[in-house]
Structure formats: C-alpha cells, structure tokens
Motif scaffolding. Structure first.
Motif, PDB file in Angstrom:
ATOM      1  N   GLY A   1      46.401   4.903  19.853  1.00  8.62           N
ATOM      2  CA  GLY A   1      46.961   5.096  18.514  1.00  8.62           C
ATOM      3  C   GLY A   1      48.222   4.282  18.310  1.00  8.62           C
ATOM      4  N   GLN A   2      49.138   4.325  19.302  1.00  9.22           N
ATOM      5  CA  GLN A   2      50.365   3.539  19.221  1.00  9.22           C
ATOM      6  C   GLN A   2      50.060   2.039  19.263  1.00  9.22           C
ATOM      7  N   ALA A   3      49.082   1.649  20.096  1.00 10.36           N
ATOM      8  CA  ALA A   3      48.712   0.238  20.189  1.00 10.36           C
ATOM      9  C   ALA A   3      48.160  -0.267  18.853  1.00 10.36           C
ATOM     10  N   ILE A   4      47.316   0.548  18.235  1.00  7.92           N
ATOM     11  CA  ILE A   4      46.731   0.167  16.939  1.00  7.92           C
ATOM     12  C   ILE A   4      47.819   0.020  15.885  1.00  7.92           C
TER      13      ILE A   4
ATOM     14  N   PHE B   1      49.334  -2.586  26.912  1.00 10.06           N
ATOM     15  CA  PHE B   1      50.342  -1.911  26.095  1.00 10.06           C
ATOM     16  C   PHE B   1      50.270  -0.389  26.243  1.00 10.06           C
ATOM     17  N   SER B   2      49.052   0.133  26.368  1.00 11.86           N
ATOM     18  CA  SER B   2      48.868   1.588  26.288  1.00 11.86           C
ATOM     19  C   SER B   2      48.783   2.293  27.640  1.00 11.86           C
ATOM     20  N   ILE B   3      48.748   1.530  28.749  1.00  7.77           N
ATOM     21  CA  ILE B   3      48.477   2.141  30.048  1.00  7.77           C
ATOM     22  C   ILE B   3      49.509   3.192  30.450  1.00  7.77           C
ATOM     23  N   TRP B   4      50.816   2.847  30.330  1.00  7.34           N
ATOM     24  CA  TRP B   4      51.842   3.803  30.761  1.00  7.34           C
ATOM     25  C   TRP B   4      51.946   4.982  29.804  1.00  7.34           C
ATOM     26  N   THR B   5      51.703   4.729  28.509  1.00  9.19           N
ATOM     27  CA  THR B   5      51.667   5.827  27.544  1.00  9.19           C
ATOM     28  C   THR B   5      50.543   6.788  27.890  1.00  9.19           C
ATOM     29  N   THR B   6      49.413   6.229  28.306  1.00 10.68           N
ATOM     30  CA  THR B   6      48.261   7.054  28.692  1.00 10.68           C
ATOM     31  C   THR B   6      48.584   7.899  29.918  1.00 10.68           C
TER      32      THR B   6
ATOM     33  N   ILE C   1      51.504   8.906  30.961  1.00 13.56           N
ATOM     34  CA  ILE C   1      52.447   9.963  30.578  1.00 13.56           C
ATOM     35  C   ILE C   1      51.735  11.069  29.815  1.00 13.56           C
ATOM     36  N   ALA C   2      50.839  10.699  28.888  1.00 12.13           N
ATOM     37  CA  ALA C   2      50.113  11.692  28.092  1.00 12.13           C
ATOM     38  C   ALA C   2      49.263  12.599  28.983  1.00 12.13           C
ATOM     39  N   ILE C   3      48.559  11.998  29.953  1.00  9.87           N
ATOM     40  CA  ILE C   3      47.730  12.791  30.869  1.00  9.87           C
ATOM     41  C   ILE C   3      48.601  13.701  31.728  1.00  9.87           C
ATOM     42  N   ALA C   4      49.697  13.143  32.251  1.00 10.69           N
ATOM     43  CA  ALA C   4      50.587  13.924  33.112  1.00 10.69           C
ATOM     44  C   ALA C   4      51.258  15.063  32.354  1.00 10.69           C
ATOM     45  N   GLN C   5      51.616  14.828  31.083  1.00  9.33           N
ATOM     46  CA  GLN C   5      52.210  15.884  30.268  1.00  9.33           C
ATOM     47  C   GLN C   5      51.264  17.063  30.127  1.00  9.33           C
TER      48      GLN C   5
ATOM     49  N   TYR D   1      58.716   4.247  35.169  1.00  7.01           N
ATOM     50  CA  TYR D   1      59.442   5.222  35.985  1.00  7.01           C
ATOM     51  C   TYR D   1      59.257   6.638  35.444  1.00  7.01           C
ATOM     52  N   ARG D   2      59.263   6.756  34.111  1.00  3.35           N
ATOM     53  CA  ARG D   2      59.026   8.073  33.510  1.00  3.35           C
ATOM     54  C   ARG D   2      57.593   8.527  33.787  1.00  3.35           C
ATOM     55  N   ALA D   3      56.668   7.589  33.776  1.00  3.82           N
ATOM     56  CA  ALA D   3      55.274   7.919  34.072  1.00  3.82           C
ATOM     57  C   ALA D   3      55.142   8.454  35.504  1.00  3.82           C
ATOM     58  N   ILE D   4      55.825   7.805  36.438  1.00  3.56           N
ATOM     59  CA  ILE D   4      55.786   8.249  37.838  1.00  3.56           C
ATOM     60  C   ILE D   4      56.378   9.647  37.984  1.00  3.56           C
TER      61      ILE D   4
END
Length: 503
Positions: free
Chosen positions: A61-64, A228-233, A235-239, A373-376
């Motif tokens: 969504g953010q990438a689009i 573009f979306s990999i780290w957002t993904t 984080i979203a899964i981890a959240q 880093y936030r994703a980790i």
C-alpha cells in the motif's frame, strides 16, 4: 478541491471517527458481550485474529502510494495504469496462496485450538468459512487506500472509514436484536466491507483516469516495489506477532473466556495508543529538514526533548489514571467478570511511558533509512513474547500473555531501541532522559500517591463517583505539573495556544 483543504477536512473526519470509536466502544462493547455471551465474543476475536495473520498488504500500500505520487508528478498516467496492473496480479497471486493455506488450516482446527469445546469448534469452523471468504474477496482491493492517498482523496478515504464504523455498529445492533448473535458480527463486517470496496472502486473509476493494465509486466519495477516494502512488511508481520497473536495462543492453550479478557485490555491499549499518536507523522518534514543541517543530530535531539516533554505532559495523566482508577473503570464498564483485564492492560500500556516520548527518534530512523534496525527489534520482541506467552498462558491465561508482551517490549523496544538511538543515530540518550523526565518525575509521583489516596477513601462503585474521582485526579495533576513540572517557555506556549483558541 486543493490538497491543503483535503488534508484539513480529512483530519477533521479522522478525529470524528476516533471520537465515535471510543464512544461506541465504551457503550456498545459491553452491550454486545452481554447479548452474545463471553464465549461467543472470544470466538469472534479468535477468528478475526487468526485470519488477520494471512491478510496484510505486505507494505505494498505504501509502495503504491509512493510510486503513484511520483508518476502523477511526472504526469505519466500510463505508468500508473501499468503499476496497478503489476500490483494487482501480485495481489491475486498472493491471494491464491492464502486461499490454499486457509483451506489446509481448516482441516486442522481441532488440532490447533485444543482448548475449545466441541460446540465452540463447530461455531468456529462456520464463522471461519464466512470470515475467510470475505477476506479472500477483499484482499486484492487492499490497493484502493494507497491509490486514494496518492491522488490526495483524503475526504473520500476518511469518509469511508467513518461510514464503515457507523454502518457496522448500527447493523450489528439490529442483527443482534433480531437474534443472530455471533453470525451477525461476521456477516455485518463482510457486507459493510464489500460495500465500502464498491464505493471506493466506483469513485476511482468515475473521478480518475485509472484503467488497470493487467497485461503489463516489468520485472525491474517489481523488484523495486519489493525492495521498498520489504522492511515495512517485516515490521507489520512482527507487530502482529507481538500483540495480535495473543488471542490465537490463548485459543490453543487457555480458552475463549481468557481471549475475551485479553481483548478488553487490547481495546483500552488501542485507545491510549491512538490518543498518544495524534502527533505521529506531523514531524516527518521537520525531521527531514533538520537532517540536512550540519549539526543535525543535536537539533534532532532538541526536537526529541521538546516533543517528548509535551507527550509526557499530555499522557502522564492517562498513565496515572489507568494505574489508580483503571480497575474500577473496567468493572463499571464491562462487569466484575472482566476484572482480570486490569493487570493485563497495565502490562500492555506501561512500556509506553518511555516509548511514546520517543516518536522523533523513530521518525529520524526512517529519515536516515535505517528502518531495518526497527524491523530486527520487532522480530526479536515478537519471538520473546511468543515464547513467554506459550510458557505462562496455560497457567495464567491472558495475564501470561500480558507478561510476555511486557517483558519483550521492555527488553527490545525500551532497552534495545535506545541502544540503537545511541549507537546508530548518535543521539545522546542520557541527555534526552535527563531533560525530558527529570522535572516531571516528582509531580507524577505526587499525582500517583494522590490517585491511590482517592481510591482508598472512595469506594468507586458508580459512574458518578468514577467521574468525580477522575476530576479530582485531573485537577491535582494539572496543578502540580504546572507549578513543579513545566518550564517557563512551555507555560508561555500553552497560555498563548489557549488564548488563540478563545479569540
């Protein structure tokens, strides 16, 4: 309509939606649970939680929104249509995989949720099929919000949100009164959700020149989107694994009553998170500008302290309020059978005393493109939370999940993120805590003692007494914070703001 006006009206609608959600949650949630029962409510939460892990936009969504905004600036409509063709096919491919996964999982429901009784398993399967079918139909249309944002159609986007909330609750009340109970919750969500999809799709077709180019392919652009979306993904899964997985864990090792108790704590945590993040995103342009300065880290730290102190000033009363008056509030709101939600709520909310004051540092992490880093951190905290929850939940139920989330959040998001802010962003964290918290700690401590004194001398068994206690606590808090906590320039700013509003 101009972009500025779209943003302004969209923001107003957002706050109206927030107010409606809080008011409806306080009034509607206990009424609904009384009518459908604690077990059915637990099943409802469990189904939504279970299916939600497979249905996210994976950062697309953010990438689009990003790429469409870029192509609009270039006035390249063909590229927009081609982009949507690629992402639409990508969504359909992911949707097919999710369909297979959900079908396979359906045949293992009894083995996964062993704490559900035979009747609950039958209900769960039926509701699972309805919710799963709706989710699969709606999944390819997750691109719609990104498109509306890119085209700056904020009024339509936010209007759809409030229409969805009002229609859902209105139809649910009607359906429950007609005796449909659990099925009503799922069917109404599906009907309203599909209607909103039709509204958004029709609007974009009529008001824009978008025509999806399904036949177009571009492997280079596809790689860019994924990059573009990999780290957002991640984080979203981890959240989702940090908090939203708790109902699934409880469904496996505990039962529906504990799911219901945990869900009440989640509702309150959600309200507090929403209130605290009212400023979220507003400082991105400012932080980006500061990053370009020669002494950027020093300037970012100053802004971090300034915003952190105001966040602490605004949210300090909320934290003390839930500590001292949270239990009678839950008992008055939901009934004594939900009293255990109080401790769960505290474990979920209290780490925010630190993390909610550090929004600027989180924003700066994005600006300098160090989101990995936030994703980790999110992945680490999710793993810790899941392990502790599985160990404690069989004995302590919802409280065990609360302890798991609290421990993981303190270790990773409080300690871990502050190490990253210090080591990676080079922010002087000791200086931040000294300047942000030092003058607030004593007045906060005094307010905490005052709050406990109120709850000791007043037996809060009615809404009138609860409101009275809340007014006393708020008045005392504002008094001690004003004279003992705020700096002179902060008082001047507050006075000027109030005077401007009164003019």
């Amino acid at each position: 309509m101009s972009s500025h006006k779209q943003i302004k009206i969209g923001a107003i609608i957002s706050y109206l939606t927030l107010a409606f959600n809080i008011l409806a949650g306080i009034i509607y949630t206990p009424w609904m649970i009384r009518h459908i029962g604690m077990s059915n409510y637990g099943l409802y939460i469990l189904v939504n939680s279970f299916i939600s892990y497979f249905l996210m936009d994976f950062g697309l969504g953010q990438a689009i929104a990003r790429y469409i905004s870029k192509y609009r600036a270039e006035q390249n409509q063909t590229k927009i249509n081609q982009l949507l063709g690629i992402t639409s096919k990508l969504y359909l491919g992911i949707n097919t995989a999710i369909f297979v996964i959900l079908i396979v999982l359906y045949f293992f429901i009894e083995n996964i949720f062993v704490k559900l009784n035979a009747t609950e398993i039958v209900l769960f399967k039926e509701v699972y099929l309805i919710a799963g079918a709706f989710s699969l139909i709606s999944f390819p249309f997750l691109t719609l919000d990104g498109v509306l944002i890119a085209y700056e159609k904020f009024i339509v986007l936010k209007s759809c949100e409030i229409i969805s909330k009002v229609a859902t609750i209105g139809l649910m009340i009607f359906a429950i009164l007609m005796g449909y109970q659990l099925y009503a919750l799922i069917l109404v969500n599906a009907i309203v959700g599909l209607s909103i999809i039709v509204i958004k799709t029709t609007y974009l077709y009529r008001q824009t020149t978008i025509r999806v180019a399904f036949s177009y392919s571009d492997s280079t652009l596809l790689k860019e989107i994924f990059s573009f979306s990999i780290w957002t993904t991640v984080i979203a899964i981890a959240q989702r694994l940090l908090i939203n997985i708790a109902p699934v864990i409880l469904g496996i090792v505990s039962g529906t009553s504990q799911i219901a108790i945990f869900s009440i704590a989640i509702i309150i945590e959600g309200y507090i998170w929403t209130l605290a993040h009212a400023l979220n995103g507003l400082f991105l342009p400012k932080v980006t500008q500061l990053h370009n300065l020669e002494n950027n880290v020093e300037e970012v730290t100053k802004l971090m302290i300034k915003v952190g102190r105001f966040q602490l000033f605004l949210m300090g009363l909320v934290f003390i309020g839930i500590i001292t008056l949270g239990k009678p509030f839950i008992q008055l709101w939901m009934g004594t059978q939900f009293s255990d939600a109080y401790l769960v709520m505290l474990f979920l909310v209290l780490p925010g005393f630190i993390t909610l004051t550090q929004e600027i540092a989180q924003t700066y992490l994005v600006v300098v493109n160090e989101l990995k880093y936030r994703a980790i951190i999110f992945i680490s905290s999710s793993i810790i939370s899941v392990i502790i929850s599985f160990v404690l939940a069989p004995t302590y139920g919802a409280l065990g999940c609360g302890i798991g989330i609290f421990t993981a959040t303190m270790l990773c998001h409080v300690i871990g993120m502050n190490v990253i802010y210090h080591k990676i962003l080079k922010i002087n964290i000791v200086h931040f805590f000294t300047k942000c918290f030092s003058s607030f700690l004593f007045p906060l401590f005094l307010t905490l003692l005052f709050g406990y004194s109120i709850s000791s001398f007043i037996t809060i068994n009615s809404w009138f007494l609860f409101i009275f206690a809340g007014i006393l606590l708020s008045t005392f808090y504002l008094f001690v914070i004003w004279f003992l906590g705020l700096h002179k320039e902060e008082k001047t700013f507050i006075k000027a703001t109030i005077l401007n509003k009164l003019k």
